[in-house]
Scaffold this active site. Structure first.
Site, PDB file in Angstrom:
ATOM      1  N   GLU A   1       3.483  23.381 155.868  1.00 26.26           N
ATOM      2  CA  GLU A   1       4.509  24.350 156.196  1.00 26.26           C
ATOM      3  C   GLU A   1       5.055  24.965 154.918  1.00 26.26           C
ATOM      4  O   GLU A   1       4.951  24.360 153.847  1.00 26.26           O
ATOM      5  CB  GLU A   1       5.633  23.707 157.007  1.00 26.26           C
ATOM      6  CG  GLU A   1       6.362  22.568 156.317  1.00 26.26           C
ATOM      7  CD  GLU A   1       7.524  22.063 157.159  1.00 26.26           C
ATOM      8  OE1 GLU A   1       8.222  22.877 157.782  1.00 26.26           O
ATOM      9  OE2 GLU A   1       7.711  20.840 157.192  1.00 26.26           O
TER      10      GLU A   1
ATOM     11  N   CYS B   1     -12.843  28.223 164.735  1.00 24.77           N
ATOM     12  CA  CYS B   1     -13.494  29.520 164.555  1.00 24.77           C
ATOM     13  C   CYS B   1     -13.183  30.507 165.669  1.00 24.77           C
ATOM     14  O   CYS B   1     -13.584  31.673 165.592  1.00 24.77           O
ATOM     15  CB  CYS B   1     -15.002  29.326 164.447  1.00 24.77           C
ATOM     16  SG  CYS B   1     -15.488  28.391 162.971  1.00 24.77           S
TER      17      CYS B   1
END
Length: 342
Positions: free
Chosen positions: A103, A129
């Site tokens: 983060e 993907c």
């Protein structure tokens, strides 16, 4: 059995799709040289990356360029080509697999550097993907609900760090042939970036309408390909078999129960993985091979940026009225097929 999630869009269009190609070419011959000690010790032949995967080269970023810098560049190009102002973007979705920290999100730097308004939602969407295509679907739903007018979807990938760590592991004196096979797919990865802007079709005559499609999950296969910052470990055969079954089930049900007809598309833009994967999909659902563009030999597998980078390349030769089917599979496993009316 029926199990596809079916989605349709009435008034959402692709306004632009752009890519940024990483400039440093890394050939598979160079990778073989980097791995020469282990290949010799393990009695493995060179050129496996080219002969088995069909990947001749992939790309890395220049020193000083990061994956999110490239995503920013692709995003700026997409906004300019769409003919909208950054202040009009209501949503930014970053779909990169690559990240340097847990983060904050990768999206916040991209949001800031592109000068997007504080009213623009921004977050990361991670689904291996398949993330970029999922991002388009999510953004399209928000556009059609009236929450936003324009959305920007981006992805930037950097394979170098993972591949450098893989070289070190495989060249260690205790590495095995099994280790090499488990990490073989890591060596096919590449670096690149892509971005797309979507908006309301009725406000942009001549844009490319996102028609809809289907998605299907096969999450019993969630341990077949597991990646982290230091490496990616793949059951290559299991991944191919599971992904192929998932795609075929989704394709058949889409035609038999959902009302889609994708047998005669003008272009099939697939997520780029390898020779064996591409050939298996073409054969399994009887695609016209000449309508399946191939980019993995020179880019490798660029993760979620792979499909939009290929679509951006193909955009130069597509004509108004062409039908395009985007087809992707992401580790986990998940698949999505999305039709675009060019």
């Amino acid at each position: 059995m029926t199990g596809n999630f079916n989605f349709q869009h009435e008034n959402t269009a692709l306004l632009s799709v752009t890519s940024v190609e990483a400039p440093v070419v890394m050939t598979s011959a160079e990778f073989d040289e980097r791995l020469a000690p282990s290949l010799k010790r393990l009695r493995l032949s060179k050129r496996l990356l080219e002969r088995v995967a069909g990947v001749s080269e992939r790309r890395w970023w220049s020193p000083g360029t990061s994956f999110d810098d490239a995503a920013i560049e692709a995003g700026a190009k997409a906004i300019a080509e769409a003919g909208v102002e950054p202040s009009e973007i209501g949503l930014l979705i970053n779909t990169s697999v690559t990240r340097r920290n847990l983060e904050p999100s990768v999206a916040v730097k991209i949001h800031h550097q592109l000068g997007l308004p504080s009213s623009a939602l921004n977050f990361d969407l991670a689904n291996a993907c398949l993330g970029f295509v999922n991002g388009i679907t999510m953004a399209a739903n928000m556009i059609e609900s009236g929450q936003i007018r324009y959305a920007l979807i981006v992805a930037g990938e950097d394979a170098q760090g993972t591949q450098e760590a893989t070289f070190n592991r495989l060249n260690s004196p205790d590495s095995t042939r099994q280790d090499y096979l488990r990490e073989f797919a890591t060596l096919t990865l590449g670096s690149g970036a892509a971005a797309a802007v979507i908006g309301r079709a009725d406000e942009h005559p001549g844009s490319h309408r996102i028609v809809g499609g289907v998605s299907r999950a096969g999450t019993q296969h969630h341990e077949l390909c597991v990646g982290g910052v230091d490496g990616m470990y793949t059951d290559t055969k299991g991944l191919l078999d599971g992904g192929l079954e998932l795609v075929v089930d989704a394709w058949n049900e889409a035609h038999e129960h959902k009302g889609w007809d994708w047998r005669s598309m003008d272009r099939y833009v697939t997520h780029q993985v390898s020779n064996s994967y591409t050939n298996a999909i073409i054969k399994a659902v009887d695609l016209v091979r000449e309508r399946v563009p191939i980019t993995f030999p020179r880019w490798g597998n660029v993760g979620p940026a792979s499909l939009p980078m290929t679509l951006a390349q193909e955009a130069r030769t597509l004509n108004p009225g062409d039908r395009v089917l985007c087809m992707g599979v992401g580790s986990g496993l998940n698949t999505t097929m999305m039709e675009i009316a060019w």
